[in-house]
Design a protein around this motif. Structure first.
Motif, mmCIF file in Angstrom:
data_model
loop_
_atom_site.group_PDB
_atom_site.id
_atom_site.type_symbol
_atom_site.label_atom_id
_atom_site.label_comp_id
_atom_site.label_asym_id
_atom_site.label_seq_id
_atom_site.Cartn_x
_atom_site.Cartn_y
_atom_site.Cartn_z
ATOM 1 N N LYS A 196 -15.935 93.859 -56.618
ATOM 2 C CA LYS A 196 -16.470 93.259 -58.014
ATOM 3 C C LYS A 196 -15.475 92.054 -58.414
ATOM 4 C CE LYS A 196 -16.740 97.965 -59.849
ATOM 5 N NZ LYS A 196 -16.008 98.912 -60.680
ATOM 6 N N ALA A 197 -14.138 91.908 -57.940
ATOM 7 C CA ALA A 197 -13.444 90.636 -58.206
ATOM 8 C C ALA A 197 -14.007 89.360 -57.836
ATOM 9 C CB ALA A 197 -12.068 90.931 -57.776
ATOM 10 N N ILE A 198 -14.690 89.525 -56.493
ATOM 11 C CA ILE A 198 -15.144 88.139 -55.824
ATOM 12 C C ILE A 198 -16.483 88.130 -56.803
ATOM 13 C CG2 ILE A 198 -16.510 87.327 -54.089
ATOM 14 C CD1 ILE A 198 -13.739 87.602 -53.189
ATOM 15 N N GLY A 199 -17.374 89.083 -57.061
ATOM 16 C CA GLY A 199 -18.721 88.884 -57.993
ATOM 17 C C GLY A 199 -18.374 88.225 -59.228
ATOM 18 N N SER A 200 -17.254 88.601 -60.115
ATOM 19 C CA SER A 200 -17.144 88.082 -61.476
ATOM 20 C C SER A 200 -16.458 86.461 -61.204
ATOM 21 C CB SER A 200 -16.086 88.916 -62.303
ATOM 22 O OG SER A 200 -14.661 89.101 -61.402
ATOM 23 N N GLU A 201 -15.714 86.457 -60.108
ATOM 24 C CA GLU A 201 -15.069 85.009 -59.896
ATOM 25 C C GLU A 201 -16.325 84.041 -59.655
ATOM 26 O OE1 GLU A 201 -12.370 83.886 -60.682
ATOM 27 O OE2 GLU A 201 -12.938 81.924 -60.022
ATOM 28 N N LEU A 202 -17.193 84.657 -58.747
ATOM 29 C CA LEU A 202 -18.486 83.797 -58.417
ATOM 30 C C LEU A 202 -19.439 83.581 -59.570
ATOM 31 C CD1 LEU A 202 -19.356 82.673 -55.358
ATOM 32 C CD2 LEU A 202 -20.957 84.877 -55.216
ATOM 33 N N LYS A 203 -19.657 84.437 -60.222
ATOM 34 C CA LYS A 203 -20.375 84.514 -61.554
ATOM 35 C C LYS A 203 -19.896 83.215 -62.446
ATOM 36 C CE LYS A 203 -21.131 86.616 -65.842
ATOM 37 N NZ LYS A 203 -22.045 87.855 -66.639
ATOM 38 N N SER A 204 -18.755 83.366 -62.773
ATOM 39 C CA SER A 204 -17.993 82.385 -63.712
ATOM 40 C C SER A 204 -18.239 80.993 -62.949
ATOM 41 C CB SER A 204 -16.492 82.708 -63.901
ATOM 42 O OG SER A 204 -15.867 81.829 -63.186
ATOM 43 N N TYR A 205 -17.919 80.851 -61.680
ATOM 44 C CA TYR A 205 -17.982 79.505 -60.845
ATOM 45 C C TYR A 205 -19.405 79.190 -61.231
ATOM 46 C CZ TYR A 205 -18.794 76.566 -56.944
ATOM 47 O OH TYR A 205 -19.287 75.757 -56.200
ATOM 48 N N ALA A 206 -20.350 80.076 -60.643
ATOM 49 C CA ALA A 206 -21.858 79.505 -60.959
ATOM 50 C C ALA A 206 -22.290 79.139 -62.219
ATOM 51 C CB ALA A 206 -22.611 80.739 -60.470
ATOM 52 N N GLU A 207 -21.694 79.538 -63.259
ATOM 53 C CA GLU A 207 -21.918 79.148 -64.655
ATOM 54 C C GLU A 207 -21.415 77.781 -64.940
ATOM 55 O OE1 GLU A 207 -20.825 82.785 -66.584
ATOM 56 O OE2 GLU A 207 -22.495 83.795 -66.713
ATOM 57 N N ARG A 208 -20.182 77.685 -64.453
ATOM 58 C CA ARG A 208 -19.480 76.439 -64.701
ATOM 59 C C ARG A 208 -20.532 75.273 -63.845
ATOM 60 N NH1 ARG A 208 -13.474 76.908 -63.136
ATOM 61 N NH2 ARG A 208 -14.357 78.695 -62.231
ATOM 62 N N VAL A 209 -20.760 75.567 -62.986
ATOM 63 C CA VAL A 209 -21.662 74.662 -61.944
ATOM 64 C C VAL A 209 -22.958 74.304 -62.703
ATOM 65 C CG1 VAL A 209 -23.038 74.330 -59.746
ATOM 66 C CG2 VAL A 209 -20.677 75.046 -59.766
ATOM 67 N N ARG A 210 -23.611 75.458 -63.313
ATOM 68 C CA ARG A 210 -24.755 75.217 -63.885
ATOM 69 C C ARG A 210 -24.569 74.176 -65.325
ATOM 70 N NH1 ARG A 210 -28.311 79.214 -62.793
ATOM 71 N NH2 ARG A 210 -28.164 78.191 -61.014
ATOM 72 N N ASP A 211 -23.731 74.321 -65.732
ATOM 73 C CA ASP A 211 -23.330 73.649 -67.096
ATOM 74 C C ASP A 211 -23.246 72.198 -66.832
ATOM 75 O OD1 ASP A 211 -23.286 75.953 -68.571
ATOM 76 O OD2 ASP A 211 -21.119 76.182 -68.585
ATOM 77 N N ILE A 212 -22.559 71.999 -65.603
ATOM 78 C CA ILE A 212 -22.340 70.337 -65.141
ATOM 79 C C ILE A 212 -23.605 69.918 -64.963
ATOM 80 C CG2 ILE A 212 -21.216 68.833 -63.696
ATOM 81 C CD1 ILE A 212 -18.749 70.733 -63.348
ATOM 82 N N GLU A 213 -24.465 70.798 -64.077
ATOM 83 C CA GLU A 213 -25.800 70.188 -63.492
ATOM 84 C C GLU A 213 -26.513 69.751 -64.748
ATOM 85 O OE1 GLU A 213 -25.918 72.380 -59.173
ATOM 86 O OE2 GLU A 213 -26.639 73.583 -61.026
ATOM 87 N N THR A 214 -26.488 70.783 -65.555
ATOM 88 C CA THR A 214 -27.449 70.735 -66.924
ATOM 89 C C THR A 214 -27.378 69.365 -67.603
ATOM 90 O OG1 THR A 214 -27.765 73.289 -66.801
ATOM 91 C CG2 THR A 214 -28.269 72.001 -69.024
ATOM 92 N N ALA A 215 -25.733 69.165 -67.816
ATOM 93 C CA ALA A 215 -25.229 67.951 -68.550
ATOM 94 C C ALA A 215 -25.642 66.833 -67.956
ATOM 95 C CB ALA A 215 -23.788 68.041 -68.834
ATOM 96 N N ALA A 216 -25.774 66.736 -66.574
ATOM 97 C CA ALA A 216 -26.351 65.594 -65.983
ATOM 98 C C ALA A 216 -27.786 65.397 -66.114
ATOM 99 C CB ALA A 216 -26.038 65.737 -64.423
ATOM 100 N N VAL A 217 -28.541 66.659 -65.765
ATOM 101 C CA VAL A 217 -29.936 66.462 -66.257
ATOM 102 C C VAL A 217 -30.456 66.228 -67.453
ATOM 103 C CG1 VAL A 217 -32.082 67.827 -65.971
ATOM 104 C CG2 VAL A 217 -30.361 68.115 -64.217
#
Lengths: 174, 174
Positions: free
Chosen positions: B88-109
């Motif tokens: 679980k701990a890995i899962g929630s950390e991975l999720k929050s990381y993936a979301e921050r990555v997506r936000d950055i990518e979305t900003a660039a796009v």
DNA sequence: GTCTATATAGGGATAGAC
DNA sequence: GTCTATCCCTATATAGAC
């Protein structure tokens, strides 16, 4: 493997779930590697059969999209990908399976694109096939860890383009 | 984790590679879960920093495409995805990381698409961002198991569309 | 901070009874 | 075919010396 990862798929756990004793696992499978390989092959064969059936569907590409989106499949695929990182036999089997899947998808995409008069040089069917399958898998993978940001938008975008490939209409732009 | 999978990343192996004794691992990390989490966080922070830097590049989207294509990153990402399936701990950390990555990518796009006059409703930036990142990852994942069928074609297709987003030109069709 | 030593648990795999 | 019993190895984690 699905519920707790490949590391938890031990001979004891598997035997327990099957309602038998651990030693029996080694009667059917000489080693755990053999067991993993058989699980992979069985799952791959089922998936390939489903895909071949999809080729005869009204909307073959959407059928392939649906199959590739199945969360159960995407989770197991991830596990096997991780396993393949350090077990050669799994790696080569996964590779040959992936290639057969791609061939089927490419055949379907080629057929439909040709029927729709799409320029096959501008949009190589194998690339479109990969695009469809991998986007479906990505959505499944992300949903598994609870990420859904952008999923709705991407799904809508894919749907719009799938619609262009569902019935023979001219001037598709990919 | 990169070379032999997360199951092989044991306290003994890690200690051996670090040139220290096994017990020392537990001096720095109370449990193996804590260690995995720290590895994930450190890698995520590095990746996020690289991505933020990419935003200031001449061609931000291509920079993000390059970063997402890095085979080392895709392999580790797969391992963590598999780990997340049952920790679980890995899962929630991975999720929050993936979301921050997506936000950055979305900003660039968003930035680049706006500069190019692309219809943001027809092509939602978050969907395009996800498309770019996941295609890059898929190519990396497949290459790791030795599958390269269709890669050249897909890469060319992506390149063509990235080119449309690299300089402000009108009438981009995605 | 780094070590040796060890407790405790569980893994893969085999031998041999039934 | 299925079981019990066991070997041997490696895992996580802790205790305590230095």
């Amino acid at each position: 493997m699905h519920d707790e990862g490949y590391a938890a798929a031990t001979s004891r756990q598997i035997a327990a779930r099957a309602g038998v004793k651990q030693a029996l696992v080694y009667y059917y499978f000489p080693t755990m590697d053999d067991l993993f390989l058989e699980v992979l092959k069985a799952g791959a064969d089922t998936a390939l059969a489903q895909m071949r059936t999809a080729l005869t569907a009204d909307d073959p590409i959407r059928a392939l999209w649906t199959i590739s989106s199945d969360p159960r499949r995407t989770v197991l695929n991830t596990e096997f990908m991780a396993l393949a990182n350090h077990r050669k036999a799994i790696g080569s089997e996964l590779k040959s399976y992936a290639e057969r899947v791609r061939d089927i998808e490419t055949a379907a995409v080629t057929m439909v694109m040709r029927a729709n008069g799409v320029d096959l040089n501008a949009y190589p069917p194998v690339a479109i096939a990969m695009l469809i399958a991998q986007i479906a898998r990505s959505l499944g993978n992300e949903a598994t860890v609870g990420v859904t940001e952008g999923h709705e938008e991407l799904r809508a975008l894919v749907e719009r383009h799938l619609a262009l490939l569902s019935a023979p209409t001219p001037s598709v732009r990919g």
